[in-house]
Design a protein around this motif. Sequence first.
Motif, PDB file in Angstrom:
ATOM      1  N   ASP A 111      94.016  -3.696  66.889  1.00 20.65           N
ATOM      2  CA  ASP A 111      95.613  -3.635  67.200  1.00 20.65           C
ATOM      3  C   ASP A 111      96.139  -4.906  66.981  1.00 20.65           C
ATOM      4  O   ASP A 111      95.947  -6.080  67.417  1.00 20.65           O
ATOM      5  CB  ASP A 111      95.649  -3.493  68.889  1.00 20.65           C
ATOM      6  CG  ASP A 111      96.974  -3.360  69.521  1.00 20.65           C
ATOM      7  OD1 ASP A 111      97.973  -3.018  68.677  1.00 20.65           O
ATOM      8  OD2 ASP A 111      97.183  -3.530  70.450  1.00 20.65           O
ATOM      9  N   ILE A 112      97.063  -4.815  66.028  1.00 22.96           N
ATOM     10  CA  ILE A 112      97.662  -5.977  65.524  1.00 22.96           C
ATOM     11  C   ILE A 112      98.695  -6.541  66.640  1.00 22.96           C
ATOM     12  O   ILE A 112      99.844  -5.888  66.849  1.00 22.96           O
ATOM     13  CB  ILE A 112      98.327  -5.821  64.048  1.00 22.96           C
ATOM     14  CG1 ILE A 112      97.409  -5.285  63.188  1.00 22.96           C
ATOM     15  CG2 ILE A 112      98.847  -7.000  63.486  1.00 22.96           C
ATOM     16  CD1 ILE A 112      95.903  -5.895  62.787  1.00 22.96           C
ATOM     17  N   LEU A 127      94.170  -2.758  57.747  1.00 21.56           N
ATOM     18  CA  LEU A 127      95.209  -3.543  56.991  1.00 21.56           C
ATOM     19  C   LEU A 127      96.447  -3.783  57.825  1.00 21.56           C
ATOM     20  O   LEU A 127      96.781  -3.096  58.638  1.00 21.56           O
ATOM     21  CB  LEU A 127      95.542  -2.387  55.555  1.00 21.56           C
ATOM     22  CG  LEU A 127      94.739  -1.920  54.987  1.00 21.56           C
ATOM     23  CD1 LEU A 127      94.750  -0.760  53.954  1.00 21.56           C
ATOM     24  CD2 LEU A 127      93.747  -2.931  54.214  1.00 21.56           C
ATOM     25  N   SER A 128      97.151  -4.910  57.430  1.00 20.36           N
ATOM     26  CA  SER A 128      98.209  -5.261  58.004  1.00 20.36           C
ATOM     27  C   SER A 128      99.152  -5.915  57.175  1.00 20.36           C
ATOM     28  O   SER A 128      98.674  -6.494  56.014  1.00 20.36           O
ATOM     29  CB  SER A 128      98.108  -6.157  59.363  1.00 20.36           C
ATOM     30  OG  SER A 128      97.650  -7.361  59.125  1.00 20.36           O
ATOM     31  N   GLN A 129     100.471  -6.367  57.520  1.00 15.88           N
ATOM     32  CA  GLN A 129     101.241  -7.015  56.680  1.00 15.88           C
ATOM     33  C   GLN A 129     102.000  -8.216  57.586  1.00 15.88           C
ATOM     34  O   GLN A 129     102.194  -8.119  58.757  1.00 15.88           O
ATOM     35  CB  GLN A 129     102.452  -6.362  56.172  1.00 15.88           C
ATOM     36  CG  GLN A 129     102.018  -5.174  55.142  1.00 15.88           C
ATOM     37  CD  GLN A 129     102.894  -4.350  54.586  1.00 15.88           C
ATOM     38  OE1 GLN A 129     102.987  -4.156  53.307  1.00 15.88           O
ATOM     39  NE2 GLN A 129     104.073  -3.995  55.482  1.00 15.88           N
ATOM     40  N   ILE A 130     102.290  -9.251  56.697  1.00 15.47           N
ATOM     41  CA  ILE A 130     102.993 -10.383  57.449  1.00 15.47           C
ATOM     42  C   ILE A 130     104.521 -10.435  56.523  1.00 15.47           C
ATOM     43  O   ILE A 130     104.407 -10.437  55.232  1.00 15.47           O
ATOM     44  CB  ILE A 130     102.369 -11.783  57.260  1.00 15.47           C
ATOM     45  CG1 ILE A 130     101.067 -11.767  58.042  1.00 15.47           C
ATOM     46  CG2 ILE A 130     103.115 -12.912  57.692  1.00 15.47           C
ATOM     47  CD1 ILE A 130     100.258 -12.881  57.517  1.00 15.47           C
ATOM     48  N   SER A 143      93.968  -8.063  55.267  1.00 19.60           N
ATOM     49  CA  SER A 143      92.791  -7.279  55.536  1.00 19.60           C
ATOM     50  C   SER A 143      92.199  -7.936  56.798  1.00 19.60           C
ATOM     51  O   SER A 143      91.757  -8.899  56.671  1.00 19.60           O
ATOM     52  CB  SER A 143      91.925  -7.038  54.512  1.00 19.60           C
ATOM     53  OG  SER A 143      92.664  -6.287  53.561  1.00 19.60           O
ATOM     54  N   TRP A 144      91.655  -7.004  57.788  1.00 21.68           N
ATOM     55  CA  TRP A 144      90.933  -7.614  58.977  1.00 21.68           C
ATOM     56  C   TRP A 144      89.489  -6.612  58.726  1.00 21.68           C
ATOM     57  O   TRP A 144      89.668  -5.574  58.950  1.00 21.68           O
ATOM     58  CB  TRP A 144      91.375  -7.228  60.206  1.00 21.68           C
ATOM     59  CG  TRP A 144      92.884  -7.703  60.182  1.00 21.68           C
ATOM     60  CD1 TRP A 144      93.974  -7.274  59.699  1.00 21.68           C
ATOM     61  CD2 TRP A 144      93.156  -8.985  61.151  1.00 21.68           C
ATOM     62  NE1 TRP A 144      95.025  -8.070  60.290  1.00 21.68           N
ATOM     63  CE2 TRP A 144      94.690  -9.078  60.951  1.00 21.68           C
ATOM     64  CE3 TRP A 144      92.676  -9.670  62.161  1.00 21.68           C
ATOM     65  CZ2 TRP A 144      95.449  -9.810  61.746  1.00 21.68           C
ATOM     66  CZ3 TRP A 144      93.406 -10.576  62.647  1.00 21.68           C
ATOM     67  CH2 TRP A 144      94.763 -10.824  62.493  1.00 21.68           C
ATOM     68  N   ALA A 196     100.135   3.307  62.828  1.00 24.45           N
ATOM     69  CA  ALA A 196     100.544   3.194  61.633  1.00 24.45           C
ATOM     70  C   ALA A 196      99.590   2.797  60.380  1.00 24.45           C
ATOM     71  O   ALA A 196      98.693   2.205  60.864  1.00 24.45           O
ATOM     72  CB  ALA A 196     101.833   2.262  61.790  1.00 24.45           C
ATOM     73  N   THR A 197      99.928   3.126  59.416  1.00 32.74           N
ATOM     74  CA  THR A 197      98.937   2.790  58.497  1.00 32.74           C
ATOM     75  C   THR A 197      99.006   1.396  58.127  1.00 32.74           C
ATOM     76  O   THR A 197      97.977   0.717  57.909  1.00 32.74           O
ATOM     77  CB  THR A 197      99.162   3.491  57.046  1.00 32.74           C
ATOM     78  OG1 THR A 197     100.589   2.886  56.466  1.00 32.74           O
ATOM     79  CG2 THR A 197      99.047   4.861  57.091  1.00 32.74           C
ATOM     80  N   GLU A 198     100.107   0.658  58.046  1.00 33.45           N
ATOM     81  CA  GLU A 198     100.089  -0.874  57.804  1.00 33.45           C
ATOM     82  C   GLU A 198     101.082  -1.558  58.712  1.00 33.45           C
ATOM     83  O   GLU A 198     102.315  -1.596  58.238  1.00 33.45           O
ATOM     84  CB  GLU A 198     100.388  -1.205  56.396  1.00 33.45           C
ATOM     85  CG  GLU A 198      99.248  -0.956  55.418  1.00 33.45           C
ATOM     86  CD  GLU A 198      99.500  -1.830  54.157  1.00 33.45           C
ATOM     87  OE1 GLU A 198      99.836  -2.643  54.102  1.00 33.45           O
ATOM     88  OE2 GLU A 198      99.454  -0.960  53.200  1.00 33.45           O
TER      89      GLU A 198
END
Length: 155
Positions: A37-38, A149-152, A136-137, A48-50
């Motif tokens: 969980d981001i 995967l996530s984004q900043i 990427s985590w 969500a995907t990203e």
Amino acid sequence: MKKSLTYIAVAFLALTFAACKVEDPFVDRVVAPVLVDIVGAAFGAPLATEPTVSYPTTGKVTLTARLLELDKTNILDNTKGIDSIPVPNIPIRITLRTGAVLGEVTSNAQGVVSLEKSWEELGLATPRAGAVIRISWSGNYKGIAFTRLSQIQAR
């Protein structure tokens, strides 16, 4: 009449077999052993995907995520349901999608991992609003590797 019923039955069976789901041989589907969980992403981001988290263009960026194991023991009991259990002591490697390693951290007793970086360390010497960095985590839990995967985004 009897012959046409036979043809209809054969056609129905053929369509039934053709409609069966065929697994994709090129994608190995293994359920992730933990939920990553981001923290700071919009509601619903774990699904969500990203998920994207925005940070101001000044100061440091703190990448944070919670690692949770879903205990589905009581899934059929509507008074209890699924329980989210924090996963401690899991090493996580945080990288840019280019492969550059940002750092390796281990989850604490609450299942939280956190890493602080400057925009320059993230690859943006002068961040502008709207700039996106893909993260990427990755880790391993109970012998199963996982990546989230996530984004900043700079604001």
